[in-house]
Design a protein around this motif. Structure first.
Motif, PDB file in Angstrom:
ATOM      1  N   VAL A 182      40.279  91.221  30.154  1.00 51.41           N
ATOM      2  CA  VAL A 182      39.867  89.856  29.812  1.00 51.41           C
ATOM      3  C   VAL A 182      38.776  89.446  30.799  1.00 51.41           C
ATOM      4  O   VAL A 182      39.029  89.229  31.983  1.00 51.41           O
ATOM      5  CB  VAL A 182      41.046  88.860  29.870  1.00 51.41           C
ATOM      6  CG1 VAL A 182      40.567  87.468  29.445  1.00 51.41           C
ATOM      7  CG2 VAL A 182      42.171  89.327  28.962  1.00 51.41           C
ATOM      8  N   MET A 183      37.558  89.338  30.293  1.00 46.88           N
ATOM      9  CA  MET A 183      36.409  89.104  31.154  1.00 46.88           C
ATOM     10  C   MET A 183      36.199  87.633  31.477  1.00 46.88           C
ATOM     11  O   MET A 183      35.905  87.262  32.607  1.00 46.88           O
ATOM     12  CB  MET A 183      35.145  89.671  30.503  1.00 46.88           C
ATOM     13  CG  MET A 183      35.242  91.154  30.151  1.00 46.88           C
ATOM     14  SD  MET A 183      35.643  92.175  31.587  1.00 46.88           S
ATOM     15  CE  MET A 183      34.135  92.017  32.521  1.00 46.88           C
ATOM     16  N   LYS A 184      36.322  86.786  30.461  1.00 43.54           N
ATOM     17  CA  LYS A 184      36.099  85.358  30.703  1.00 43.54           C
ATOM     18  C   LYS A 184      36.704  84.514  29.600  1.00 43.54           C
ATOM     19  O   LYS A 184      36.954  84.990  28.483  1.00 43.54           O
ATOM     20  CB  LYS A 184      34.606  85.045  30.826  1.00 43.54           C
ATOM     21  CG  LYS A 184      33.807  85.284  29.550  1.00 43.54           C
ATOM     22  CD  LYS A 184      32.318  84.990  29.766  1.00 43.54           C
ATOM     23  CE  LYS A 184      31.517  85.238  28.488  1.00 43.54           C
ATOM     24  NZ  LYS A 184      30.069  85.011  28.695  1.00 43.54           N
ATOM     25  N   VAL A 185      36.924  83.255  29.943  1.00 45.40           N
ATOM     26  CA  VAL A 185      37.356  82.230  28.998  1.00 45.40           C
ATOM     27  C   VAL A 185      36.314  81.125  29.060  1.00 45.40           C
ATOM     28  O   VAL A 185      35.910  80.702  30.150  1.00 45.40           O
ATOM     29  CB  VAL A 185      38.749  81.685  29.362  1.00 45.40           C
ATOM     30  CG1 VAL A 185      39.101  80.493  28.483  1.00 45.40           C
ATOM     31  CG2 VAL A 185      39.795  82.777  29.233  1.00 45.40           C
ATOM     32  N   PHE A 195      37.631  74.559  23.258  1.00 46.56           N
ATOM     33  CA  PHE A 195      37.832  75.970  23.584  1.00 46.56           C
ATOM     34  C   PHE A 195      36.800  76.800  22.825  1.00 46.56           C
ATOM     35  O   PHE A 195      36.787  76.822  21.598  1.00 46.56           O
ATOM     36  CB  PHE A 195      39.246  76.404  23.200  1.00 46.56           C
ATOM     37  CG  PHE A 195      39.525  77.865  23.446  1.00 46.56           C
ATOM     38  CD1 PHE A 195      39.649  78.359  24.731  1.00 46.56           C
ATOM     39  CD2 PHE A 195      39.662  78.748  22.382  1.00 46.56           C
ATOM     40  CE1 PHE A 195      39.906  79.711  24.956  1.00 46.56           C
ATOM     41  CE2 PHE A 195      39.916  80.082  22.590  1.00 46.56           C
ATOM     42  CZ  PHE A 195      40.039  80.572  23.884  1.00 46.56           C
ATOM     43  N   LEU A 196      35.934  77.484  23.567  1.00 49.66           N
ATOM     44  CA  LEU A 196      34.827  78.205  22.943  1.00 49.66           C
ATOM     45  C   LEU A 196      35.079  79.690  22.796  1.00 49.66           C
ATOM     46  O   LEU A 196      34.285  80.390  22.161  1.00 49.66           O
ATOM     47  CB  LEU A 196      33.540  77.975  23.744  1.00 49.66           C
ATOM     48  CG  LEU A 196      33.105  76.512  23.860  1.00 49.66           C
ATOM     49  CD1 LEU A 196      31.823  76.400  24.674  1.00 49.66           C
ATOM     50  CD2 LEU A 196      32.917  75.886  22.484  1.00 49.66           C
ATOM     51  N   GLY A 197      36.156  80.196  23.366  1.00 49.10           N
ATOM     52  CA  GLY A 197      36.494  81.590  23.121  1.00 49.10           C
ATOM     53  C   GLY A 197      36.880  82.368  24.353  1.00 49.10           C
ATOM     54  O   GLY A 197      36.643  81.961  25.490  1.00 49.10           O
ATOM     55  N   MET A 198      37.473  83.538  24.108  1.00 52.06           N
ATOM     56  CA  MET A 198      37.875  84.477  25.153  1.00 52.06           C
ATOM     57  C   MET A 198      37.140  85.788  24.915  1.00 52.06           C
ATOM     58  O   MET A 198      37.056  86.255  23.770  1.00 52.06           O
ATOM     59  CB  MET A 198      39.388  84.696  25.093  1.00 52.06           C
ATOM     60  CG  MET A 198      39.942  85.612  26.171  1.00 52.06           C
ATOM     61  SD  MET A 198      41.715  85.975  25.919  1.00 52.06           S
ATOM     62  CE  MET A 198      42.413  84.326  26.023  1.00 52.06           C
TER      63      MET A 198
END
Length: 242
Positions: A82-85, A30-33
């Motif tokens: 929330v733009m991207k995960v 998981f690289l971030g939100m």
């Protein structure tokens, strides 16, 4: 379930307290939100939450436990901030085929030099960014899954396609009972790097995912009345601490 709006139009995160776990080992999966919200940046500064400005108006921070968040000091042009995960993949080309050609996600951006591709199902929804890391993806012990809703009539076709393409199916199509509420149909897959993907029938999901107007109050009430100490005492085991 926490987010900026109803689940039928917003990305939400599921936070779970797991009894008996005092620490999770983070992997590199998981690289971030990324969230576009001036209010979030202002809140972090007001609360003196540690944030690091990595470029003009763009900040990096961490949630408890080490999960990465990126905050843009601007307001989103879309209904969901929330733009991207972002998820790590070992082979970007292979993962692109899986998510785009098999699952049907649209490619919005692609940068082969930076080893990243941005995908999504709808223009106004949160996007999924895959980043090639050139090494094995380690899910640690803190991994979760990403979920999408779709018309339940599509679920058998999704399962059949995965079988035809020899892709991994973690949970074959089944119905999950929720006492007093809707019965939902789900099928759970895994991508080439083992990222778990749940597809859930939208009709029942919409019934289950109604926003509870008392949600925040109930959450605060139950956190204040945490009975985990009683649970551990009843099971005669010490409560672990992170």
């Amino acid at each position: 379930m926490v987010g900026f709006g109803p689940e039928d139009s917003h990305f939400v995160a599921e936070l779970t307290y797991n009894y008996g776990v005092g620490r999770y080992r983070l992997g590199n999966d998981f690289l971030g939100m990324t969230i576009a919200s001036s209010q979030a940046v202002n809140n972090a500064k007001r609360l003196q939450w540690p944030i690091n400005e990595i470029s003009s108006g763009f900040y990096e921070t961490e949630a408890p436990g080490g999960y990465k968040f990126f905050l843009e000091e601007k307001e989103s042009s879309k209904k969901d901030p929330v733009m991207k995960v972002a998820l790590a993949v070992s082979n970007l080309a292979k993962s692109r085929v899986f998510w785009s050609e098999l699952l049907g996600m649209k490619v919005y951006e692609e940068d082969k030099g930076q080893q990243r591709v941005l995908l999504g199902f709808q223009d106004d929804q949160c996007k999924l960014e895959l980043q090639g890391i050139g090494q094995t993806v380690d899910h640690g012990s803190a991994f979760g899954r990403i979920a999408f809703s779709c018309p339940k009539k599509q679920l058998p076709d999704i399962e059949a396609l995965m079988k035809k393409e020899n892709q991994k199916i973690l949970t074959p199509l089944l119905s999950l009972e929720t006492p007093g509420k809707a019965t939902v149909q789900v099928v759970i897959l895994a991508d080439p790097d083992g990222h778990e993907i749940c597809f859930v029938g939208d009709e029942a999901f919409r019934e289950l995912s109604q926003v509870d107007p008392k949600g925040e109050a109930l959450l605060d009430e139950n956190m204040a009345a945490d009975k985990s100490q009683e649970w551990f005492a009843k099971h005669n085991i010490p409560k672990p601490s992170a």
